[in-house]
Design a protein around this motif. Structure first.
Motif, PDB file in Angstrom:
ATOM      1  N   THR A  81      46.197  49.041  43.314  1.00 44.22           N
ATOM      2  CA  THR A  81      45.908  49.002  41.869  1.00 44.22           C
ATOM      3  C   THR A  81      46.994  49.702  41.047  1.00 44.22           C
ATOM      4  N   ARG A  82      48.070  50.141  41.712  1.00 46.62           N
ATOM      5  CA  ARG A  82      49.029  51.009  41.005  1.00 46.62           C
ATOM      6  C   ARG A  82      49.708  50.316  39.834  1.00 46.62           C
ATOM      7  N   ASP A  83      50.034  49.044  39.996  1.00 49.36           N
ATOM      8  CA  ASP A  83      50.726  48.368  38.902  1.00 49.36           C
ATOM      9  C   ASP A  83      49.778  47.936  37.796  1.00 49.36           C
ATOM     10  N   ALA A  84      48.495  48.107  38.002  1.00 55.03           N
ATOM     11  CA  ALA A  84      47.517  47.783  36.948  1.00 55.03           C
ATOM     12  C   ALA A  84      46.940  49.072  36.357  1.00 55.03           C
ATOM     13  N   ALA A  85      47.724  50.160  36.431  1.00 57.45           N
ATOM     14  CA  ALA A  85      47.277  51.472  35.941  1.00 57.45           C
ATOM     15  C   ALA A  85      45.928  51.839  36.566  1.00 57.45           C
ATOM     16  N   TYR A  86      45.765  51.463  37.827  1.00 60.17           N
ATOM     17  CA  TYR A  86      44.582  51.800  38.643  1.00 60.17           C
ATOM     18  C   TYR A  86      43.308  51.080  38.200  1.00 60.17           C
ATOM     19  N   GLN A  87      43.456  50.144  37.282  1.00 61.21           N
ATOM     20  CA  GLN A  87      42.313  49.303  36.918  1.00 61.21           C
ATOM     21  C   GLN A  87      42.230  48.134  37.924  1.00 61.21           C
ATOM     22  N   LEU A  88      41.192  47.304  37.801  1.00 61.06           N
ATOM     23  CA  LEU A  88      41.054  46.168  38.706  1.00 61.06           C
ATOM     24  C   LEU A  88      41.620  44.917  38.057  1.00 61.06           C
ATOM     25  N   ASP A  89      42.694  44.395  38.632  1.00 66.05           N
ATOM     26  CA  ASP A  89      43.190  43.107  38.176  1.00 66.05           C
ATOM     27  C   ASP A  89      42.418  42.067  39.002  1.00 66.05           C
ATOM     28  N   VAL A  90      41.407  41.480  38.379  1.00 59.30           N
ATOM     29  CA  VAL A  90      40.425  40.735  39.169  1.00 59.30           C
ATOM     30  C   VAL A  90      41.013  39.442  39.751  1.00 59.30           C
ATOM     31  N   SER A  91      42.012  38.838  39.053  1.00 58.22           N
ATOM     32  CA  SER A  91      42.572  37.621  39.653  1.00 58.22           C
ATOM     33  C   SER A  91      43.389  37.956  40.901  1.00 58.22           C
ATOM     34  N   SER A  92      44.100  39.111  40.897  1.00 58.29           N
ATOM     35  CA  SER A  92      44.799  39.494  42.146  1.00 58.29           C
ATOM     36  C   SER A  92      43.789  39.861  43.219  1.00 58.29           C
ATOM     37  N   LEU A  93      42.736  40.518  42.792  1.00 58.71           N
ATOM     38  CA  LEU A  93      41.709  40.909  43.764  1.00 58.71           C
ATOM     39  C   LEU A  93      41.121  39.663  44.440  1.00 58.71           C
ATOM     40  N   ALA A  94      40.917  38.626  43.630  1.00 61.57           N
ATOM     41  CA  ALA A  94      40.331  37.393  44.175  1.00 61.57           C
ATOM     42  C   ALA A  94      41.206  36.827  45.293  1.00 61.57           C
ATOM     43  N   ARG A  95      42.533  37.037  45.162  1.00 56.97           N
ATOM     44  CA  ARG A  95      43.443  36.487  46.184  1.00 56.97           C
ATOM     45  C   ARG A  95      43.327  37.225  47.524  1.00 56.97           C
ATOM     46  N   ARG A  96      42.713  38.401  47.529  1.00 59.53           N
ATOM     47  CA  ARG A  96      42.555  39.141  48.780  1.00 59.53           C
ATOM     48  C   ARG A  96      41.299  38.713  49.566  1.00 59.53           C
ATOM     49  N   ILE A  97      40.504  37.855  48.924  1.00 61.05           N
ATOM     50  CA  ILE A  97      39.270  37.431  49.594  1.00 61.05           C
ATOM     51  C   ILE A  97      39.578  36.349  50.627  1.00 61.05           C
ATOM     52  N   THR A  98      39.024  36.515  51.827  1.00 60.51           N
ATOM     53  CA  THR A  98      39.181  35.517  52.890  1.00 60.51           C
ATOM     54  C   THR A  98      37.772  35.164  53.396  1.00 60.51           C
ATOM     55  N   PRO A  99      37.680  34.183  54.280  1.00 60.47           N
ATOM     56  CA  PRO A  99      36.342  33.886  54.830  1.00 60.47           C
ATOM     57  C   PRO A  99      35.729  35.080  55.570  1.00 60.47           C
ATOM     58  N   ARG A 100      36.562  36.045  55.942  1.00 58.10           N
ATOM     59  CA  ARG A 100      36.038  37.208  56.681  1.00 58.10           C
ATOM     60  C   ARG A 100      35.579  38.331  55.752  1.00 58.10           C
ATOM     61  N   THR A 101      35.879  38.217  54.472  1.00 56.14           N
ATOM     62  CA  THR A 101      35.541  39.328  53.569  1.00 56.14           C
ATOM     63  C   THR A 101      34.030  39.485  53.472  1.00 56.14           C
ATOM     64  N   LYS A 102      33.588  40.726  53.670  1.00 55.83           N
ATOM     65  CA  LYS A 102      32.137  40.977  53.675  1.00 55.83           C
ATOM     66  C   LYS A 102      31.713  41.762  52.440  1.00 55.83           C
ATOM     67  N   ALA A 103      32.600  42.627  51.962  1.00 56.99           N
ATOM     68  CA  ALA A 103      32.175  43.523  50.872  1.00 56.99           C
ATOM     69  C   ALA A 103      33.375  44.037  50.104  1.00 56.99           C
ATOM     70  N   ILE A 104      33.070  44.551  48.926  1.00 57.16           N
ATOM     71  CA  ILE A 104      34.093  45.256  48.148  1.00 57.16           C
ATOM     72  C   ILE A 104      33.517  46.613  47.745  1.00 57.16           C
ATOM     73  N   VAL A 105      34.370  47.624  47.829  1.00 62.10           N
ATOM     74  CA  VAL A 105      33.939  48.978  47.480  1.00 62.10           C
ATOM     75  C   VAL A 105      34.429  49.292  46.073  1.00 62.10           C
ATOM     76  N   LEU A 106      33.516  49.670  45.196  1.00 66.62           N
ATOM     77  CA  LEU A 106      33.879  49.996  43.812  1.00 66.62           C
ATOM     78  C   LEU A 106      33.490  51.442  43.552  1.00 66.62           C
ATOM     79  N   ASN A 107      34.475  52.241  43.219  1.00 64.49           N
ATOM     80  CA  ASN A 107      34.191  53.659  42.949  1.00 64.49           C
ATOM     81  C   ASN A 107      34.652  53.960  41.525  1.00 64.49           C
ATOM     82  N   SER A 108      33.690  54.226  40.662  1.00 64.77           N
ATOM     83  CA  SER A 108      34.034  54.448  39.251  1.00 64.77           C
ATOM     84  C   SER A 108      32.989  55.356  38.618  1.00 64.77           C
TER      85      SER A 108
END
Ligand code: PLP
Length: 397
Positions: free
Chosen positions: A144-171
């Protein structure tokens, strides 16, 4: 070949041991260290809770309790969550645990198998990926460093694969002090629903939000699929009870039942005295404590903004919540004599040796260019430390 299991391979206990060794040497040579590395408040717990604990001691509270917490405490927590989230929660959706850490570990054991991937925005609290690995699954760090530690959701979406089970959100976020915007939370909620992912929302620092980013206090959880949302919280940070070990997870009753089974065969109930004290104190509440700490942290946070946020040699985003400031030191240079690019460890060691101020290098959080500063101390102490840090930066730039 190691005699230990693959699951503990690379598992480390100490976050900042190199710093601690230097600090100890300095102390032995007679210098006193200002420690801004702590992940906990500086004040005693609210009097209402301490009084209730004394009372609980007098009336025994020495037996096992129900594995996932006293029924009354679970009802109280469900009622508190209902008020906070605007969604109705019942006691069978709540498990009381030995801190948020156990809540998160129970979740990992209940949900993650070998081959599963779990997305963790990074920099990250050290324990998130460690627990995913202990459960045999694979942490997928999302930078998240280049997004000032915010969630760039379209980049995040690219990390999803058929194996993805969960996402951890700490805020609010440890270590960066970020509070995710409501908009990005809604987008992540929609994304998680689209891909059938579990969302693990760690809100341990939720009582301390300063920036009022979009007016966020507690995140709107209604954008998540209720059967796949896990809210994790703790009394550690909110009421300065790190040592008592009391936290909880709220989620689908079927998952809570599994967590009950896991806890039955691991630790049994969380500390009975702590539970009894919280049960008795909750109806009275501790609003004055929260207000006082929020005001103190808010003023300390303003000191950080004044002293560090405008600089160009280190980049420090305005802390929005929690009690950490985060320094991006990738553009900081050590004195010419030492040469070479700066890294967090070097920054922290050099600062410690010169000014006796101890911070946490971001290597502990998966970021060799970040440094965490805890702004929980008294104002005078923080002020003195910030002056030392500014002096250090001016001399080493
Ligand atoms: C983000 C986050 N979650 C959970 C925890 C663990 O809290 P607890 O003391 O309730 O186990 C911490 C502690 O530092 C934390 O920073």
């Amino acid at each position: 070949m190691s005699m230990f299991t693959a699951r503990v391979d690379g598992l480390k206990a100490e976050k900042n041991s190199a710093q601690r060794i230097v600090a100890k040497q300095l102390e032995e040579s007679g210098r006193s260290i200002i420690d801004l590395s702590a992940g906990e408040l500086d004040e005693p717990a609210p009097a209402v809770i301490r009084d209730a604990a004394r009372e609980a001691l007098g009336t025994a509270s020495n037996r096992y309790t129900e594995t996932i917490g006293l029924p009354l405490l679970r009802r109280q927590l469900a009622a508190m969550l209902s008020t906070r989230t605007g969604r109705s929660w019942n006691a069978d959706q709540v498990a009381v645990t030995a801190g948020a850490k156990q809540a998160l570990f129970n979740i990992a054991l209940a949900l993650f198998d070998s081959g599963d991937e779990v997305i963790i925005p990074s920099p990250h609290w050290t324990t998130f990926p460690a627990q995913v690995k202990l459960a045999g699954a694979t942490p997928v760090l999302f930078d998240t460093r280049d997004a000032a530690y915010q969630l760039d959701v379209s980049s995040l979406a690219r990390r999803i694969t058929p194996r993805t089970k969960a996402i951890v959100l700490n805020s609010p976020h440890n270590p960066t002090g970020t509070v995710y915007s409501n908009e990005s939370m809604r987008e992540v909620g929609a994304l998680a629903q689209r891909h059938g992912l579990f969302a693990i929302l760690d809100q341990c620092y939720g009582d301390f939000v300063f920036a009022d980013r979009d007016g966020v206090r507690a995140h709107d959880v209604n954008c998540f699929d209720p059967s796949k949302l896990l809210v994790v919280d703790s009394f550690s940070k909110a009421v300065a009870l790190t040592g008592w070990r009391l936290g909880y997870v709220a989620g689908d009753p079927a998952l809570i039942a599994v967590i009950r089974a896991i806890q039955t065969h691991t630790t049994s109930n969380p500390n009975s005295l702590a539970q009894a004290a919280l049960c008795a104190a909750m109806p009275v509440g501790w609003a004055d404590f929260t207000q006082g700490v929020r005001a103190k942290l808010g003023a300390n946070r303003d000191l950080i903004v004044t002293n560090l946020c405008g600089r160009t040699d280190v980049r420090v985003p305005h802390p929005e919540g929690g009690f950490f400031a985060y320094l991006d030191v990738r553009d900081w240079r050590r004195p010419a004599a030492s040469g070479g690019p700066a890294v967090a460890e070097e920054f922290c060691t050099e600062l410690l040796k010169r000014e006796c101020v101890m911070l946490v290098p971001g290597t502990a959080f998966g970021d060799p260019h970040g440094v965490r500063l805890s702004f929980t101390p008294r104002r005078e102490v923080l002020d003195q430390s910030l002056q030392a840090i500014v002096r250090f930066l001016d001399l080493t730039r």
